[in-house]
Design a protein around this motif. Structure first.
Motif, mmCIF file in Angstrom:
data_model
loop_
_atom_site.group_PDB
_atom_site.id
_atom_site.type_symbol
_atom_site.label_atom_id
_atom_site.label_comp_id
_atom_site.label_asym_id
_atom_site.label_seq_id
_atom_site.Cartn_x
_atom_site.Cartn_y
_atom_site.Cartn_z
ATOM 1 N N LEU A 8 0.861 -1.185 0.000
ATOM 2 C CA LEU A 8 0.000 0.000 0.000
ATOM 3 C C LEU A 8 0.895 1.233 0.000
ATOM 4 O O LEU A 8 1.792 1.360 0.839
ATOM 5 C CB LEU A 8 -0.896 0.007 1.236
ATOM 6 N N ILE A 9 0.666 2.136 -0.951
ATOM 7 C CA ILE A 9 1.463 3.352 -1.081
ATOM 8 C C ILE A 9 0.575 4.554 -0.811
ATOM 9 O O ILE A 9 -0.414 4.787 -1.520
ATOM 10 C CB ILE A 9 2.085 3.472 -2.478
ATOM 11 N N THR A 10 0.895 5.314 0.239
ATOM 12 C CA THR A 10 0.191 6.572 0.489
ATOM 13 C C THR A 10 0.990 7.710 -0.154
ATOM 14 O O THR A 10 2.211 7.668 -0.230
ATOM 15 C CB THR A 10 0.042 6.823 1.991
ATOM 16 N N GLY A 11 0.265 8.732 -0.631
ATOM 17 C CA GLY A 11 0.932 9.794 -1.382
ATOM 18 C C GLY A 11 1.253 9.346 -2.796
ATOM 19 O O GLY A 11 2.282 9.714 -3.369
ATOM 20 N N SER A 12 0.353 8.575 -3.381
ATOM 21 C CA SER A 12 0.632 7.921 -4.667
ATOM 22 C C SER A 12 0.668 8.877 -5.854
ATOM 23 O O SER A 12 1.128 8.498 -6.935
ATOM 24 C CB SER A 12 -0.407 6.835 -4.933
ATOM 25 N N GLN A 13 0.188 10.113 -5.677
ATOM 26 C CA GLN A 13 0.229 11.081 -6.777
ATOM 27 C C GLN A 13 1.434 12.015 -6.705
ATOM 28 O O GLN A 13 1.624 12.858 -7.581
ATOM 29 C CB GLN A 13 -1.061 11.902 -6.796
ATOM 30 N N LEU B 107 7.463 10.552 -5.631
ATOM 31 C CA LEU B 107 7.913 9.204 -5.291
ATOM 32 C C LEU B 107 6.792 8.187 -5.399
ATOM 33 O O LEU B 107 6.991 7.090 -5.931
ATOM 34 C CB LEU B 107 8.511 9.191 -3.882
ATOM 35 N N GLY B 108 5.606 8.512 -4.890
ATOM 36 C CA GLY B 108 4.500 7.567 -4.948
ATOM 37 C C GLY B 108 4.175 7.144 -6.366
ATOM 38 O O GLY B 108 3.974 5.954 -6.652
ATOM 39 N N TRP B 109 4.148 8.116 -7.259
ATOM 40 C CA TRP B 109 3.870 7.838 -8.676
ATOM 41 C C TRP B 109 4.923 6.906 -9.250
ATOM 42 O O TRP B 109 4.613 5.960 -9.973
ATOM 43 C CB TRP B 109 3.845 9.162 -9.437
ATOM 44 N N GLU B 110 6.181 7.162 -8.917
ATOM 45 C CA GLU B 110 7.288 6.348 -9.438
ATOM 46 C C GLU B 110 7.277 4.940 -8.835
ATOM 47 O O GLU B 110 7.585 3.961 -9.515
ATOM 48 C CB GLU B 110 8.624 7.034 -9.141
ATOM 49 N N LEU B 111 6.924 4.835 -7.560
ATOM 50 C CA LEU B 111 6.841 3.519 -6.930
ATOM 51 C C LEU B 111 5.791 2.650 -7.613
ATOM 52 O O LEU B 111 6.025 1.450 -7.860
ATOM 53 C CB LEU B 111 6.505 3.674 -5.445
ATOM 54 N N LEU B 112 4.633 3.231 -7.923
ATOM 55 C CA LEU B 112 3.594 2.484 -8.616
ATOM 56 C C LEU B 112 4.084 1.996 -9.977
ATOM 57 O O LEU B 112 3.777 0.875 -10.397
ATOM 58 C CB LEU B 112 2.345 3.352 -8.796
ATOM 59 N N LEU C 165 15.590 6.436 -6.100
ATOM 60 C CA LEU C 165 15.047 6.277 -4.744
ATOM 61 C C LEU C 165 13.969 5.200 -4.729
ATOM 62 O O LEU C 165 13.921 4.371 -3.805
ATOM 63 C CB LEU C 165 14.481 7.606 -4.245
ATOM 64 N N ALA C 166 13.097 5.194 -5.732
ATOM 65 C CA ALA C 166 12.050 4.179 -5.802
ATOM 66 C C ALA C 166 12.651 2.779 -5.859
ATOM 67 O O ALA C 166 12.177 1.853 -5.187
ATOM 68 C CB ALA C 166 11.150 4.424 -7.014
ATOM 69 N N ASP C 167 13.710 2.612 -6.646
ATOM 70 C CA ASP C 167 14.371 1.312 -6.727
ATOM 71 C C ASP C 167 14.962 0.906 -5.379
ATOM 72 O O ASP C 167 14.906 -0.269 -4.996
ATOM 73 C CB ASP C 167 15.471 1.343 -7.797
ATOM 74 N N ALA C 168 15.527 1.879 -4.658
ATOM 75 C CA ALA C 168 16.070 1.592 -3.335
ATOM 76 C C ALA C 168 14.968 1.142 -2.381
ATOM 77 O O ALA C 168 15.120 0.166 -1.635
ATOM 78 C CB ALA C 168 16.786 2.827 -2.787
#
Length: 294
Positions: free
Chosen positions: A4-9, A12-17, A189-192
């Motif tokens: 679950l990712i909060t702050g998805s927009q 970082l959140g966008w990139e994590l998705l 950062l998302a990859d980390a």
């Protein structure tokens, strides 16, 4: 594994998705108005419904100057919110990854900050983030806090996009040259974060606590801007012919910034095998992507 990712927009959140697919993770993203992390019943409802294996909190208030006038709003988003998520995760035995900042430090060092250095934020944003880190660590044992710095990417507004826009408009740009730090490409950062999520999935021992992650190398905002203009010239009609260095005193900003906030990333490398890329290398890739999507 379900994340679950909060702050998805956000950046970082966008990139994590986007990046999580290549790791084989199932991701569910939430942002306002779907969830307000400052309201605990909202957080409880979402996490109870989703029942994720990990929660990544990428939500937060990031306007450093406005935070001086909106301290209550900043505190709610950067302290109360993370504390709410941590409390719910603790009740359900769910690990949490929380994103923090280099601005928890005062900038008086002249060598990269380690995770053990004493925090002493000099602006409202840094103070709220520091209190948010404590709100997480005080209630949730299975937490990882990642401090990062000078974040930019292809989604949302950031320093790189601002310089690209100004570079097409102005012959001379004035940029602060007495603040030192490490630019961080949000994809790195998302990859980390996702690599650490894999370690959590595999129950890789006692890994909980605070870690630093940023681009490798140290520069100033001025040096960063010069490199942006140089790289952008390969793809755009850049008008800027001079990036002029100025002091912090010459640049009107409501919030003070640490004069030095580079981060030592050796711990995250030792624990997870994560190696930071040189910031110049990542910037080249970012500008190519931003310009190709423009």
């Amino acid at each position: 594994m379900k994340i679950l990712i909060t702050g998805s927009q956000g950046q970082l959140g966008w990139e994590l998705l986007r990046e999580a697919k290549s790791y084989g993770f199932e991701t569910i993203g939430f942002d306002l108005p779907q969830i307000d992390i400052t309201i605990k019943p909202d957080v409880e409802k979402v996490i109870n419904n989703i029942r994720p294996d990990i929660v990544i909190n990428a939500a937060g208030y990031t306007n450093v100057d406005r935070a001086e006038d909106e301290r209550e709003v900043c505190f709610a988003a950067n302290c109360t919110g993370p504390g709410n998520i941590a409390a719910v995760c603790n009740n359900l035995d769910i690990p949490m990854i929380h994103i923090s900042t280099d601005y928890v430090f005062d900038g008086r060092k002249n060598t990269p900050y380690t995770e053990k250095d004493i925090i002493s934020p000099i602006n409202a944003y840094g103070k709220c983030k520091a209190e948010g880190d404590n709100a997480v660590s005080d209630v949730l044992q299975k937490h990882i806090i990642i401090r990062t710095s000078w974040l930019y990417g292809i989604h949302c507004n950031n320093f790189v996009k601002t310089i690209l826009r100004l570079g097409k408009e102005k012959e001379v740009l004035e940029v602060v040259s007495d603040q030192y730090g490490s630019p961080t490409f949000v994809t790195d950062l998302a990859d980390a974060v996702l690599t650490i999520s894999s370690h959590i999935k595999n129950n890789s021992g006692d890994i909980w606590g605070i870690y630093n992650y940023c681009g490798a190398g140290v520069t100033t905002w001025h040096g960063f801007a010069e490199k942006i203009i140089e790289e952008a010239g390969k793809y755009l009609d850049i008008k800027t012919i001079l990036v002029k260095p100025i002091t912090s005193k010459e640049y009107p900003a409501k919030a003070g910034r640490p004069s030095y906030s580079a981060l030592d990333c050796s711990l995250i490398n030792r624990q997870f095998g994560i190696v930071s890329k040189p910031w110049q290398e990542s910037l080249k890739m970012a500008i190519k992507l931003i310009c190709s999507n423009a």
